[in-house]
Enzyme design. Structure first.
Site, PDB file in Angstrom:
ATOM      1  N   HIS A  85      -4.217   4.442   6.335  1.00 15.87           N
ATOM      2  CA  HIS A  85      -3.079   3.987   5.525  1.00 15.87           C
ATOM      3  C   HIS A  85      -1.770   4.383   6.203  1.00 15.87           C
ATOM      4  O   HIS A  85      -1.649   5.481   6.731  1.00 15.87           O
ATOM      5  CB  HIS A  85      -3.119   4.632   4.130  1.00 15.87           C
ATOM      6  CG  HIS A  85      -4.321   4.242   3.330  1.00 15.87           C
ATOM      7  ND1 HIS A  85      -4.387   3.071   2.610  1.00 15.87           N
ATOM      8  CD2 HIS A  85      -5.510   4.861   3.141  1.00 15.87           C
ATOM      9  CE1 HIS A  85      -5.561   2.992   2.007  1.00 15.87           C
ATOM     10  NE2 HIS A  85      -6.260   4.062   2.319  1.00 15.87           N
TER      11      HIS A  85
ATOM     12  N   ASP B 209       0.826  -1.215   0.000  1.00 15.13           N
ATOM     13  CA  ASP B 209       0.000   0.000   0.000  1.00 15.13           C
ATOM     14  C   ASP B 209       0.863   1.270   0.000  1.00 15.13           C
ATOM     15  O   ASP B 209       1.624   1.504   0.938  1.00 15.13           O
ATOM     16  CB  ASP B 209      -0.877  -0.059   1.259  1.00 15.13           C
ATOM     17  CG  ASP B 209      -1.760   1.152   1.477  1.00 15.13           C
ATOM     18  OD1 ASP B 209      -1.766   2.066   0.632  1.00 15.13           O
ATOM     19  OD2 ASP B 209      -2.461   1.170   2.511  1.00 15.13           O
TER      20      ASP B 209
HETATM   21 ZN   LIG Z   1      -8.080   0.834  -0.717  1.00 16.85          ZN
HETATM   22 ZN   LIG Z   2      -9.217   0.512   2.387  1.00 14.78          ZN
END
Ligand SMILES: [Zn+2]
Ligand SMILES: [Zn+2]
Length: 578
Positions: A391, A218
């Site tokens: 995130h 990510d």
């Molecule tokens: Zn996502």
């Molecule tokens: Zn997500």
């Protein structure tokens, strides 16, 4: 202007190369192909292929930018390549329940039946849309647990829990005869998560020790220095807001952010307020999370609207979706004063506990301004720590790399700038340049046991969906909408003799939304041109060809407005038979 329902519109992602191949990789090659989600935020959709078999990871959608795609509600991946290899598909794994990971599942089920794997909360969210679209008989749901293992054809899967802004997220290690691919899912490290469920560092460490061939990780927040703060860090600011607001507190966040709402419920209890969920999706999500045991509701804290209304404003909290300024949401109606059951009053407070998805900033700005206009105060993450991201930041990304020590690195999830920044981080960690691949949607990463390359593209377009009709919309319709918005519409009605095509009525021109200094005389001149063109045809004395007459109206008027105004209104010719 014609809507052709059922027809899909495929548009190439800007910047992506055209497809070099539509054939699957040779069975001896291990291939990883993101067909969405890299080089863009949204519609995550990745294929892992080996031995003629395919594993799908996530099947998400993207919310369109209104300016780019007027009237389009959703954008989903192009399934054409996947459908060409569908006989080898072993299943679809959902990493978590956000729309950019599950939102296109129902559309894929329309094309092919599937075995779908996911954790309990993820599946619960995914089932909603599939049921709504009447596709439940096309899917077999398979619940998996973090820490669990599963074999699907040549793929030996191992799931690990991650922390994120939705419950029950996972990452996955996909073991194959040529090596292990790890897909991080959306993640951050959180030392003290609200549900006590940490990112499974131990499994990652083991995987790293056993050897990881490639890591997809990510990239969303790697531009930010440091670590992303834990979810609990918003609690003090939330509690302060609830304690000091003179009136009602309105709080908005994504409906699936159960951990955020858990903290709101606890803050409400601590400050003597009750909480009401506004709107169908918010109520539904709260109920679901509660039933499944993800949301723990203190006694008497969650109330219905009628109960909340009977209490003084300073005893109430209203939680709502609509954080992206969605025009149909309860929050938007509160902001513009059109909500039928509730009004925003002076002394109320809006806690904006979310972040704008890029492209929505202006709509959200208007929403916030409207709350101020009604006498409310507003707190966003700029003033107080009322929101943290789900995130990981740069150090979270670095930790993932250090634990897994992958041979190859494929930064994923984000606009190109995000994976590109992530690539620099990998260089910093000592990875050689030739082992880091900055992929774009459709680019196939292939490994033959010795070397890796990423020089082939398969088709990875996008499909635009008009969600209201639940039908795909024709690109002509889109173009019309763009022209309508910019230059309006001109309707031209004219009556022709069915005997010889002589102009017996009109032409009458009606314009809406067209800007011109002297519109009336301009329309008159335009009508005269149409009259001249049609009369010329009538001079042949034959019965008119109605299609041709309509075309002549349209072409004449298009040219006319282009020349006079540089405008492209939508032309609607109404040719009547007399
Ligand atoms: Zn996502
Ligand atoms: Zn997500």
């Amino acid at each position: 202007m014609e809507v052709q329902s059922g027809q899909m519109v495929r548009e190439r992602i800007s910047g992506a190369r055209s497809a070099d191949t539509e054939t699957p990789p040779s069975p001896a090659i291990l291939a990883v192909t993101p067909l969405g989600g890299v080089g863009e935020v949204g519609k995550n959709f990745t294929l892992v292929e080996f031995g003629g078999k395919t594993l799908i990871i996530d099947c998400g959608l993207r919310f369109p930018n209104v300016a780019e795609h007027p009237g389009i509600d959703l954008i989903i991946p192009d399934f054409s390549y996947l459908l060409s290899v569908k006989d080898g598909v072993q299943g679809l794994l959902l990493t978590h329940g956000h729309e950019d990971h599950i939102g296109a599942l129902a559309f894929l089920l329309r094309e092919m039946p599937l075995n779908v794997y996911g954790t309990r909360y993820t599946l619960a969210l995914a089932k909603g849309r599939v049921q709504e679209m009447g596709l439940s008989d096309r899917v077999r749901w398979n619940e998996i647990a973090p820490g669990g293992r599963l074999s699907l054809g040549p793929f030996a899967l191992r799931f690990f829990s991650v922390c994120h802004s939705v419950c029950d997220g996972i990452g996955v290690a996909v073991g194959t005869p040529l090596g292990t691919i790890v897909h991080s899912g959306d993640f951050k490290f959180d030392a003290d998560p609200v549900d006590g469920r940490r990112l499974d560092r131990e499994t990652l460490r083991q995987l790293g020790e056993e050897g990881v061939l490639a890591l997809l990780s990510d990239s969303t927040n790697v531009e930010r220095p440091g670590w992303t703060p834990g979810e609990r860090s918003v609690r003090p600011a939330l509690e302060r807001a609830l304690a000091t607001a003179k009136g009602r507190v309105f709080l908005t966040s994504f409906a699936s952010h159960v951990h955020r709402f858990q903290q709101v419920l606890e803050a409400a209890q601590a400050t003597g307020r009750v909480v009401c969920a506004l709107g169908r999706s918010m109520e539904g999500n709260m109920r679901l999370a509660r039933e499944l045991g993800y949301l723990k509701v203190p006694d008497g804290i969650l109330v219905d609207l009628a109960t909340l209304q009977r209490l003084p404003p300073n005893r109430g909290v209203v939680v709502s979706t609509g954080s992206q300024g969605e025009p149909r949401s309860g929050l938007a109606r509160l902001a513009d004063g059109s909500h039928t059951d509730m009004k925003v009053c002076p002394g109320d407070l809006l806690v904006y506990a979310a972040r704008a998805i890029p492209g929505n900033e202006r709509t959200i700005g208007a929403l916030i301004n409207n709350f101020y206009r009604r006498g409310a105060e507003v707190i966003t993450e700029r003033e107080e720590l009322v929101h943290v991201s789900g995130h990981g930041s740069r150090e979270d990304g670095r930790e993932m790399l250090r634990l897994l020590k992958p041979r190859y690195f494929l930064p994923a999830h984000g606009e190109l700038r995000h994976p590109a920044t992530h690539r620099r981080l990998a260089y910093e960690e000592g990875m050689p340049q030739e082992r880091v691949f900055l992929l774009e949607s459709g680019q196939r990463w292939a490994f033959d046991g010795q070397r890796a390359a990423a020089d082939l593209f398969v088709s990875a377009g996008e499909v635009l969906v008009d969600g209201l009709a639940m039908d795909e919309t024709d690109s002509l319709v889109l173009r019309d909408r763009q022209h309508l918005r910019e230059d309006g519409i001109v309707i031209c009605s004219v009556g022709l003799s069915s005997r010889d095509g002589e102009v017996l009525q009109g032409p009458h021109l009606l314009a809406k939304g067209l800007m011109a200094p002297d519109l009336e005389s301009l329309l008159e001149a335009a009508g005269a041109q149409v009259h001249a063109v049609l009369s010329e045809q009538a001079a042949y004395g034959r019965a008119p060809d109605w299609d041709q007459a309509r075309d002549m109206c349209t072409t004449t008027l298009k040219r006319f407005f282009k020349k006079k105004l540089q405008a492209r209104p939508v032309i609607v010719p109404a040719v009547l038979e007399i």
